[in-house]
Structures are given as C-alpha cells and as structure tokens.
Enzyme design. Structure first.
Site, PDB file in Angstrom:
ATOM      1  N   TYR A   1       0.806  -1.229   0.000  1.00  0.00           N
ATOM      2  CA  TYR A   1       0.000   0.000   0.000  1.00  0.00           C
ATOM      3  C   TYR A   1       0.837   1.276   0.000  1.00  0.00           C
ATOM      4  O   TYR A   1       0.287   2.365  -0.116  1.00  0.00           O
ATOM      5  CB  TYR A   1      -0.922   0.019   1.217  1.00  0.00           C
ATOM      6  CG  TYR A   1      -1.870  -1.149   1.264  1.00  0.00           C
ATOM      7  CD1 TYR A   1      -2.987  -1.192   0.432  1.00  0.00           C
ATOM      8  CD2 TYR A   1      -1.651  -2.217   2.122  1.00  0.00           C
ATOM      9  CE1 TYR A   1      -3.858  -2.260   0.459  1.00  0.00           C
ATOM     10  CE2 TYR A   1      -2.523  -3.299   2.160  1.00  0.00           C
ATOM     11  CZ  TYR A   1      -3.612  -3.312   1.330  1.00  0.00           C
ATOM     12  OH  TYR A   1      -4.473  -4.376   1.348  1.00  0.00           O
TER      13      TYR A   1
ATOM     14  N   ASN B   1      -9.916   1.572   7.695  1.00  0.00           N
ATOM     15  CA  ASN B   1     -11.282   1.516   8.215  1.00  0.00           C
ATOM     16  C   ASN B   1     -11.362   1.423   9.731  1.00  0.00           C
ATOM     17  O   ASN B   1     -12.454   1.561  10.290  1.00  0.00           O
ATOM     18  CB  ASN B   1     -12.040   0.347   7.594  1.00  0.00           C
ATOM     19  CG  ASN B   1     -12.179   0.497   6.090  1.00  0.00           C
ATOM     20  OD1 ASN B   1     -11.778   1.511   5.503  1.00  0.00           O
ATOM     21  ND2 ASN B   1     -12.736  -0.501   5.455  1.00  0.00           N
TER      22      ASN B   1
ATOM     23  N   ASN C   1     -14.023   6.081   4.971  1.00  0.00           N
ATOM     24  CA  ASN C   1     -14.144   5.116   6.069  1.00  0.00           C
ATOM     25  C   ASN C   1     -13.175   5.369   7.226  1.00  0.00           C
ATOM     26  O   ASN C   1     -13.500   5.078   8.374  1.00  0.00           O
ATOM     27  CB  ASN C   1     -13.994   3.691   5.544  1.00  0.00           C
ATOM     28  CG  ASN C   1     -15.182   3.278   4.707  1.00  0.00           C
ATOM     29  OD1 ASN C   1     -16.305   3.736   4.930  1.00  0.00           O
ATOM     30  ND2 ASN C   1     -14.955   2.436   3.719  1.00  0.00           N
TER      31      ASN C   1
END
Length: 187
Positions: free
Chosen positions: A14, A66, A112
């Site tokens: 990521y 999240n 989120n």
C-alpha cells in the site's frame, strides 16, 4: 501536546497508493524533523518531538484505514490529548489532484477512516487536512482507484501537496487552525 495523524494502510503493498497520502505527509515531517517513528504502541507507529512550539506527536495508525479510530482514540486517551489539538491528514476523491482543503469539523463524506475516527472520538469536531486525489476514471471502482498508485504525471503534484501539507502542519504549531485554513485552503 499536538498530534498530527496521517491516515493510510500498513504494508509495502500500500506504500505508494493514493489512500496512503496521509502516511506520506507523516513520513515527510518525520524526515524533516529528524524524528523517525520508532514507538510502536496503540496499534500505531509514532514519535514524540520536542519543538520550540512545544511537544508534537506524529502518528501512523497501523489498523488499516477503516479502523483508524481505534489507534487514535487509544493514544489520545493515554496522553490526554484534547480533540482540538489534533489534525488528521487524508485523501479526498472530491478534490482535484494535489489540492488542499482544511476544515475544523464535518462529516465523514464517505471516507471510512474518518467514519472510524468520528465513531471512536464521539465527535465530528476535529481539524482535518484533505489532499485531493480526484475521482477514478469512468469504469474504475473507487476501492481499486484509491489503492492504485499515482501516475508519473501526478507524482510531482502530489510531492508538492505533501510539502504544502507539512508546511501547514508546522504553521499550526504556532497559529490557530483558522489562520492556517485561511492561508492554505485551495492551494
């Protein structure tokens, strides 16, 4: 103590994605202030910096986007950090690539990570710094887009946005957030 929070997802996969622009700002500040994030607690990585303006903490929650609120609320509770002494940096689909938008409160707007923060902090009244990543191209799903990497053409814009965000964070250490907003909004 002031707390600067960058949102993102942990792990190599990521690192360079659009969703991790908050982490990029924290990494930039850590490098600039020679304050690597060496503390690992509260489901995050952080460092405490002693600056002329006072103590500052940099935080990268490692809970995945999240669940960011879990890390932030635990750290804030432990160090007794007031909600007005935080700023949260994250990506925004509704802003053009590289544009900054600073706010003192607001809804999650479908993000989120911010939903999690609002839930765990019990308030929408916290400083935010949104960095534009634009909308996905037609036919591309939002989750795929936010987890994609910036194009070669976008990289210089985003590097500039990271620097401007860091400058805004530094100004906030000595000025009210409303003044920082007036100086940096739309840049």
């Amino acid at each position: 103590m002031k707390l600067i929070i960058g949102l993102g997802n942990p792990g190599k996969a990521y690192e360079q994605t659009r969703h991790n622009i908050g982490f990029k700002v924290i990494d930039y500040l850590a490098m600039k202030w020679n304050a690597p994030l060496t503390q690992s607690k509260f489901k995050g990585m952080y460092s405490v910096i002693h600056r002329p303006e006072g103590k500052v903490m940099l935080l990268k929650p490692l809970t995945f986007m999240n669940l960011s609120g879990e890390s932030v609320s635990a750290l804030m509770d432990y160090y007794n950090i007031a909600i007005e002494d935080i700023v949260v940096i994250y990506d925004d689909l509704d802003l053009p690539t590289g544009q900054l938008r600073l706010r003192q409160k607001g809804s999650a707007g479908g993000h989120n990570g911010i939903k999690s923060l609002i839930q765990h902090l019990g308030s929408q009244q916290f400083n935010r710094m949104r960095i534009g990543i634009s909308r996905p191209p037609t036919g591309m799903k939002v989750p795929d887009y936010v987890l994609s990497r910036f194009s070669d053409a976008e990289i210089p814009e985003m590097a500039q946005a990271v620097e401007k965000s860091a400058d805004a964070c530094e100004l906030w250490l000595s000025k009210p957030y409303i003044e920082v907003m007036n100086q940096f909004n739309g840049s």
